[in-house]
Design an enzyme around this catalytic site. Structure first.
Site, mmCIF file in Angstrom:
data_model
loop_
_atom_site.group_PDB
_atom_site.id
_atom_site.type_symbol
_atom_site.label_atom_id
_atom_site.label_comp_id
_atom_site.label_asym_id
_atom_site.label_seq_id
_atom_site.Cartn_x
_atom_site.Cartn_y
_atom_site.Cartn_z
ATOM 1 N N SER A 233 0.830 -1.218 0.000
ATOM 2 C CA SER A 233 0.000 0.000 0.000
ATOM 3 C C SER A 233 0.857 1.257 0.000
ATOM 4 O O SER A 233 0.613 2.191 -0.775
ATOM 5 C CB SER A 233 -0.982 0.000 1.171
ATOM 6 O OG SER A 233 -0.347 -0.281 2.388
ATOM 7 N N HIS A 263 -2.156 -8.850 1.860
ATOM 8 C CA HIS A 263 -1.813 -7.614 2.595
ATOM 9 C C HIS A 263 -2.959 -7.338 3.582
ATOM 10 O O HIS A 263 -3.254 -8.175 4.407
ATOM 11 C CB HIS A 263 -1.584 -6.509 1.546
ATOM 12 C CG HIS A 263 -0.959 -5.250 2.053
ATOM 13 N ND1 HIS A 263 -0.285 -5.151 3.239
ATOM 14 C CD2 HIS A 263 -0.897 -3.988 1.503
ATOM 15 C CE1 HIS A 263 0.169 -3.914 3.409
ATOM 16 N NE2 HIS A 263 -0.205 -3.191 2.373
ATOM 17 N N ARG A 318 2.604 -5.332 16.973
ATOM 18 C CA ARG A 318 1.209 -4.882 16.863
ATOM 19 C C ARG A 318 0.279 -6.016 17.281
ATOM 20 O O ARG A 318 -0.751 -5.801 17.917
ATOM 21 C CB ARG A 318 0.914 -4.428 15.418
ATOM 22 C CG ARG A 318 1.791 -3.268 14.963
ATOM 23 C CD ARG A 318 1.636 -2.968 13.482
ATOM 24 N NE ARG A 318 2.032 -4.084 12.640
ATOM 25 C CZ ARG A 318 1.906 -4.116 11.322
ATOM 26 N NH1 ARG A 318 1.373 -3.073 10.687
ATOM 27 N NH2 ARG A 318 2.300 -5.159 10.621
HETATM 28 N N1 CMX Z 1 0.979 -19.773 5.193
HETATM 29 C C1 CMX Z 1 1.388 -20.574 4.181
HETATM 30 N N2 CMX Z 1 2.451 -20.320 3.410
HETATM 31 C C2 CMX Z 1 3.168 -19.228 3.705
HETATM 32 C C3 CMX Z 1 2.842 -18.372 4.780
HETATM 33 C C4 CMX Z 1 1.684 -18.675 5.525
HETATM 34 N N3 CMX Z 1 1.240 -17.910 6.519
HETATM 35 N N4 CMX Z 1 3.748 -17.372 4.834
HETATM 36 C C5 CMX Z 1 4.616 -17.586 3.815
HETATM 37 N N5 CMX Z 1 4.256 -18.699 3.141
HETATM 38 C C6 CMX Z 1 4.865 -19.245 1.922
HETATM 39 C C7 CMX Z 1 4.735 -18.211 0.809
HETATM 40 O O1 CMX Z 1 3.456 -18.277 0.203
HETATM 41 C C8 CMX Z 1 5.867 -18.619 -0.113
HETATM 42 O O2 CMX Z 1 5.442 -19.747 -0.846
HETATM 43 P P1 CMX Z 1 5.820 -19.912 -2.409
HETATM 44 O O3 CMX Z 1 7.305 -19.781 -2.469
HETATM 45 O O4 CMX Z 1 5.305 -21.257 -2.750
HETATM 46 O O5 CMX Z 1 5.127 -18.792 -3.105
HETATM 47 C C9 CMX Z 1 6.930 -19.071 0.871
HETATM 48 O O6 CMX Z 1 6.255 -19.413 2.093
HETATM 49 C C10 CMX Z 1 7.994 -18.048 1.184
HETATM 50 O O7 CMX Z 1 7.374 -16.905 1.666
HETATM 51 P P2 CMX Z 1 8.119 -15.891 2.644
HETATM 52 O O8 CMX Z 1 9.386 -15.460 1.960
HETATM 53 O O9 CMX Z 1 8.232 -16.459 4.011
HETATM 54 O O10 CMX Z 1 7.091 -14.709 2.739
HETATM 55 P P3 CMX Z 1 6.785 -13.600 1.643
HETATM 56 O O11 CMX Z 1 7.638 -12.430 1.944
HETATM 57 O O12 CMX Z 1 6.833 -14.143 0.264
HETATM 58 O O13 CMX Z 1 5.259 -13.283 1.942
HETATM 59 C C11 CMX Z 1 3.347 -12.795 3.259
HETATM 60 C C12 CMX Z 1 4.855 -12.587 3.080
HETATM 61 C C13 CMX Z 1 2.843 -11.913 4.379
HETATM 62 C C14 CMX Z 1 2.649 -12.394 1.964
HETATM 63 C C15 CMX Z 1 3.121 -14.296 3.580
HETATM 64 O O14 CMX Z 1 3.737 -14.629 4.795
HETATM 65 C C16 CMX Z 1 1.640 -14.646 3.631
HETATM 66 O O15 CMX Z 1 1.037 -14.916 2.592
HETATM 67 N N6 CMX Z 1 1.016 -14.665 4.871
HETATM 68 C C17 CMX Z 1 -0.390 -14.912 4.997
HETATM 69 C C18 CMX Z 1 -1.175 -13.672 4.578
HETATM 70 C C19 CMX Z 1 -1.033 -12.542 5.590
HETATM 71 O O16 CMX Z 1 -1.156 -12.737 6.784
HETATM 72 N N7 CMX Z 1 -0.794 -11.317 5.078
HETATM 73 C C20 CMX Z 1 -0.767 -10.123 5.918
HETATM 74 C C21 CMX Z 1 0.631 -9.537 6.101
HETATM 75 C C22 CMX Z 1 0.577 -8.269 6.902
HETATM 76 C C23 CMX Z 1 0.063 -7.146 6.061
HETATM 77 O O17 CMX Z 1 0.782 -6.713 5.146
HETATM 78 O O18 CMX Z 1 -1.064 -6.703 6.251
#
Ligand code: CMX
Length: 425
Positions: A233, A263, A318
């Protein structure tokens, strides 16, 4: 001129001069390297953006202008806005002056309500909220003054005017979206001379006999305000703003990104996931059941919402703040208990998956359960709340960027063939 704007007029030129001097002396120094994996990996860890309002060290979490979040949780969102912009917390007079400045602009134009009323009844609350902000673009002081030939060093002041005008109207717009979208009855007005989060809580119209919901809103609107410059964002908004699009355009661009499930929408998804476990297991699930459910979620190729982060490598402070609030006010609530149990279980499951870099909860893991407790049960609305708060950070970042005279954003992209050549693949 308001006290805050006068203060900014005093400090911005000094900051700009400091940056210019640093660039003159060290402009050619290397600050980051980029690997092929980073180029294809969303630029994780590449230092190439500037954001002075806040930073997020992976082992500490949010720090706003040098102050760790744990020292800010009791503050009003208005105080946070002041801090984001100036680097200092306001004194009593400065806070009162900012609140008066905001209150003076809180009236929302009638056409905003007309547009919201014309939207399909099943529109997503985020689409309604962002439409309401975008339709007010015609009010932009920046856009008007730019077309009149405003000087460059006045850009930040006009952006500041847009920011205050937008911030002033968000509680009413956010509350109206809630009441309209979920058939809660007529729009409500709020009392005068109460703070920004109190107004919002009043206009939502939920029961709040002992003021706890208002306290939660204050915390909520405080905690989500800013999270440095590279999240979807903030970065989207900053990119759009760098084209000198006004804040109405830039903010909605950022908030459209917040509406993504990876996000800000994760807070809606997260409570959905928690409630799913409850339905599946017929009550608050055990640790073993939650472990099983988390493993099933992963096996089905879905993410466990509310867990993981692109930058953080600890439990998000948070989340800690929300957990502390829940323990204080609703320790026995079954949904909150499930959130706690998920926290005790899911990091262990995610740690077993090698590719997941951060198995810990982020801000979205607990907030929904608290809102649910106070009767705000429509979770597709939760990202609107996030947005009202995030507007403070996005807006402050835009004002600062204009004051520092940062140019249009333009990183370089290359086709895969060119990267192949560079790495010799
Ligand atoms: N559940 C399952 N898989 C997950 C995961 C979770 N909570 N967190 C990371 N992974 C996976 C990713 O999808 C990625 O998989 P691929 O390589 O197959 O695509 C892998 O682990 C590596 O990811 P990462 O390097 O640890 O994390 P990223 O920086 O790529 O992504 C985030 C970060 C937040 C998008 C991811 O942890 C996620 O999808 N979390 C769940 C959604 C969430 O809670 N989002 C809110 C974040 C806070 C915000 O910005 O508001």
């Amino acid at each position: 001129m308001s006290m805050l704007k006068s203060k900014l007029a005093e400090i911005f030129p000094k900051q700009k001069a400091e940056i210019a001097a640093m660039l003159k002396e060290f402009g050619e120094k290397e600050v980051s390297k980029v690997t092929l994996a980073q180029a294809y990996g969303g630029m994780r860890g590449v230092k190439g953006l500037v954001c002075d309002t806040s930073e997020v060290p992976p082992d500490k979490g949010l720090i706003i202008r040098g102050i760790e979040l744990v020292h800010l949780t009791e503050k009003l969102p208005e105080e946070i806005l002041y801090l984001l912009l100036t680097g200092e917390l306001p004194n009593e007079a400065e806070l009162a002056d900012l609140q008066a400045e905001i209150q003076a602009q809180e009236e929302v134009p009638q056409y905003v309500w007309d547009v919201l009323n014309a939207m399909p009844a099943d529109s997503h609350p985020m689409a309604m909220f962002n439409t309401a902000i975008l339709v007010m673009q015609r009010e932009s002081v920046f856009a008007r003054r730019y077309s009149e030939g405003m000087k460059k060093d006045e850009y930040w002041g006009a952006t500041y005017d847009d920011l205050i005008s937008i911030v002033a109207k968000l509680p009413a717009i956010g509350a109206a979206v809630y009441r309209k979208r979920f058939n809660k009855g007529e729009r409500l007005s709020s009392a005068k001379n109460i703070d920004w989060s109190q107004k919002y809580a009043q206009m939502l119209g939920l029961e709040d006999p002992n003021g706890e919901l208002t306290k939660l809103m204050q915390l909520y609107l405080n905690l989500h305000s800013d999270h440095e410059g590279g999240n979807v964002s903030a970065y989207s908004a900053a990119t759009v703003s760098s084209a000198l699009s006004d804040l109405y355009y830039a903010l909605t661009a950022g908030l459209n990104g917040l509406a993504g499930p990876l996000h800000g929408l994760a807070n809606q998804e997260c409570l959905g996931w928690v409630l799913e476990t409850r339905d599946k297991f017929g009550g608050a699930p055990t640790h073993e059941q939650l472990k099983q459910f988390a493993e099933e979620t992963l096996a089905s190729g879905k993410v466990v919402p509310g867990y993981g982060h692109a930058v953080l490598r600890i439990t998000d402070p948070r989340f800690d703040a929300f957990l502390a609030f829940g323990k204080k006010y609703m320790g026995e609530d079954p949904v909150f208990l499930t959130v706690q149990r998920v926290f005790e279980t899911v990091p262990g499951v995610l740690s077993q998956v090698q590719k997941i870099k951060d198995p810990w909860p982020n801000v979205d893991a607990g907030s929904g359960a608290l809102l649910y407790h106070y009767g705000l049960t429509e979770f597709s609305y939760y990202t609107v709340l996030f947005s009202i708060s995030r507007a403070l950070g996005i807006g402050a970042q835009a004002v600062v960027a204009r004051a520092m005279g940062y140019p249009i954003t333009r990183p370089k992209s290359l086709p895969t063939a060119a990267y192949k050549k560079i790495v010799g693949a």
